[in-house]
Design an enzyme around this catalytic site. Structure first.
Site, PDB file in Angstrom:
ATOM      1  CB  CYS A 314      -1.139   0.204   1.883  1.00  0.00           C
ATOM      2  SG  CYS A 314      -1.990  -1.507   1.608  1.00  0.00           S
ATOM      3  CG  HIS A 454      -2.461   4.418   5.476  1.00  0.00           C
ATOM      4  ND1 HIS A 454      -2.665   3.892   4.061  1.00  0.00           N
ATOM      5  CD2 HIS A 454      -2.864   2.907   5.768  1.00  0.00           C
ATOM      6  CE1 HIS A 454      -2.526   2.672   3.863  1.00  0.00           C
ATOM      7  NE2 HIS A 454      -2.686   1.769   4.815  1.00  0.00           N
ATOM      8  CG  HIS A 490      -6.440   0.458   1.927  1.00  0.00           C
ATOM      9  ND1 HIS A 490      -6.154   0.892   0.660  1.00  0.00           N
ATOM     10  CD2 HIS A 490      -6.128  -0.469   2.240  1.00  0.00           C
ATOM     11  CE1 HIS A 490      -4.782   0.855   1.449  1.00  0.00           C
ATOM     12  NE2 HIS A 490      -4.005  -0.246   1.983  1.00  0.00           N
TER      13      HIS A 490
END
Length: 526
Positions: A314, A454, A490
């Site tokens: 990520c 995040h 996400h």
């Protein structure tokens, strides 16, 4: 723009990057070459701060110190953006200060007014309320310690997204400001057998005018998203055909990564192989690799500079952005397209994340499923899309009259060295990441008043990131924190780039979007 990163041995990487926009006359700009063809939504215009900077375009009429952060499934990737306003900003009758009392207003005030316009002057929603926040810097600033050696400066001159909330950066950001959720039931395939049946799925997408039809039929979606976003970023940056003919293509590069690559192309090849290898797509191997999107885009543009991809879970996008800036700083390139793209909205993608028990199962109420820092969060929501920034050497951008959105100040990497998906319990790697980013960019922690975290909505990851942020910025009463993932889910390898676009948009507009679904903050989150 300074950057830093943290990771575990198996790619739980973090990267922090600092961007700033200054008004020192160094970055003279003019309106975008494509401004006549782009209509800015009215709601964006209503949110502009009333200050003006004489040497910048109207997009720099706002003061904002901000940061975006991201990481692997439960890791972190952080970066900070700083804006130093000009004298004319301070002399204007702009918005009044958004005073805060210590950490109690980190996520904004619980109280709101009845007037919708006035509500935007307060903190992000705390009790389910949805509101955008206007942020302006304090006038008293600690003098930044700039590097003594003069080096090539890197600026952002273009950007684009493909996302569940739109495929235009202005439409995307205005949906964020309005608190619109892009999470819905998955329609791409029958997922009734799965405990999770929701995601940040892109329902409508067209490559017309951006990708040749023969490739549109064969390429994986992650490549189609990447190519489309890359070309739109060029258009946003005013790189027309005439400009393309004048630039040195040997010093133009592409570095757009992917965490997962072409999973659907590869999955289809396996299914074909069950019949015969003769049924396999001859492009299944190249179109499944993470670097082929960058390669195809470079071939289409004729760009012969640095061209590859980075795949670090990520943190993929932020690594690509940082390395692209370094190529420009070292003189290896004048222009770089960078960012990330991912699309795993297929049975094997959904099933894989379900198997590791990482996804939310709030199927009955999709728009409430992604809820960073909320005590009732039960996992992240998988999304898809792409984000691309156009980075350019400052003098090169000024010479062609480009519109400058932000400046990249520097970067650094660190490693968490702890676990595949979990950040270190005390946040050691994250803290080191942030501190190195601030030191190498010359940005004081007091100058950072916005962090795009995040915060994926996982039970462990959110709190560990939050505690690291408190450690680094807890004494800053002006700090505001939100998570774009509360509305789009996400986006895996594309997350950092899409959130970087959101952070740059915050600099341009002076408004930060709300963090939706934070109705009951977890213990210790204030």
């Amino acid at each position: 723009m300074a950057a830093s990163s943290v990771a575990s041995p198996l790619c739980t990487w973090l990267v922090a990057a600092c961007m700033s926009v200054t008004c020192d006359g160094d970055c003279s700009t003019r309106p975008s070459m494509l401004s006549s063809s782009k209509r800015r939504p009215k709601c964006a215009a209503r949110r502009r701060l009333p200050s003006k900077c004489s040497s910048f375009s109207a997009d720099f009429q706002k003061g904002l110190n901000s940061a975006f952060s991201g990481s692997s499934i439960q890791g972190l990737m952080s970066s900070c953006l700083a804006f130093e306003p000009c004298d004319e900003y301070y002399s204007s009758k702009g918005l009044s200060s958004l005073g805060s009392n210590g950490l109690s207003s980190l996520f904004g005030s619980k109280t709101g007014t009845t007037n919708r316009r006035q509500r935007r002057f307060h903190g992000a929603a705390h009790s389910g309320e949805t509101m955008a926040v206007a942020v302006q810097p304090t006038e008293e600033r600690t003098k930044q310690k700039k590097p003594t050696t003069r080096q090539r400066r890197v600026v952002v001159t273009g950007m684009s997204v493909v996302s569940p909330l739109g495929h235009d950066s202005d439409v995307f950001y205005n949906n964020l400001l309005e608190g619109v959720s892009g999470i819905s039931e998955i329609e791409a395939f029958d997922c009734t057998q799965f405990p999770t049946r929701i995601g940040g799925e892109i329902k409508s997408f067209s490559t017309d005018g951006w990708v040749a039809p023969k490739f549109s039929r064969r390429m994986d979606k992650f490549m189609l998203y990447m190519l489309t976003a890359g070309k739109k970023a060029l258009a946003d940056g005013g790189i027309t055909e005439d400009v393309m003919d004048q630039i040195d293509k040997a010093k133009c590069g592409v570095l757009i990564g992917s965490a997962m690559g072409g999973m659907k192309v590869f999955n289809d090849a396996i299914e074909a192989l069950r019949v015969s290898y003769k049924k396999m797509n001859p492009f299944c191997v190249p179109f499944a690799t993470t670097n082929m999107g960058s390669a195809m885009l470079a071939m289409d543009l004729g760009w012969m500079g640095p061209n590859y991809s980075i795949s670090t879970a990520c943190a993929t996008s932020n690594f690509c952005i940082l390395n692209s800036a370094n190529h420009i700083i070292r003189g290896e390139a004048d222009i770089m397209l960078c960012g990330g793209s991912d699309s795993v909205m297929i049975p094997i993608g959904l099933g894989g994340f379900v198997a590791c028990r990482a996804l939310s199962q709030r199927n009955s109420d999709p728009t409430k499923a992604s809820r960073p820092w909320d005590i009732n969060r039960d996992g992240f929501v998988m999304g898809e899309g792409a984000g691309v920034l156009l980075l350019e050497e400052l003098e090169h951008a000024k010479k062609r009259g480009a519109t400058i959105y932000a400046e990249f100040l520097g970067g650094s990497f660190t490693c968490d060295a702890y676990h595949m998906t979990e950040p270190h319990p005390d946040g050691a790697g994250v803290i080191l990441c942030i501190e190195k980013a601030l030191a190498q960019s010359g940005v004081s922690r007091e100058d950072v008043n916005y962090i795009n975290a995040h915060a994926t909505s996982t039970p462990a990851g959110d709190l560990k990131e939050y505690n690291a942020l408190i450690h680094c910025f807890g004494q800053n009463p002006e700090l505001r924190v939100n998570s774009t993932k509360s509305m789009i889910g996400h986006l895996l390898g594309a997350a950092g780039a899409v959130e970087a676009v959101a952070a740059v948009q915050a600099i341009r507009t002076g408004w930060i979007h709300p963090n939706i679904n934070l109705e009951n903050p977890d213990e210790g989150v204030v």
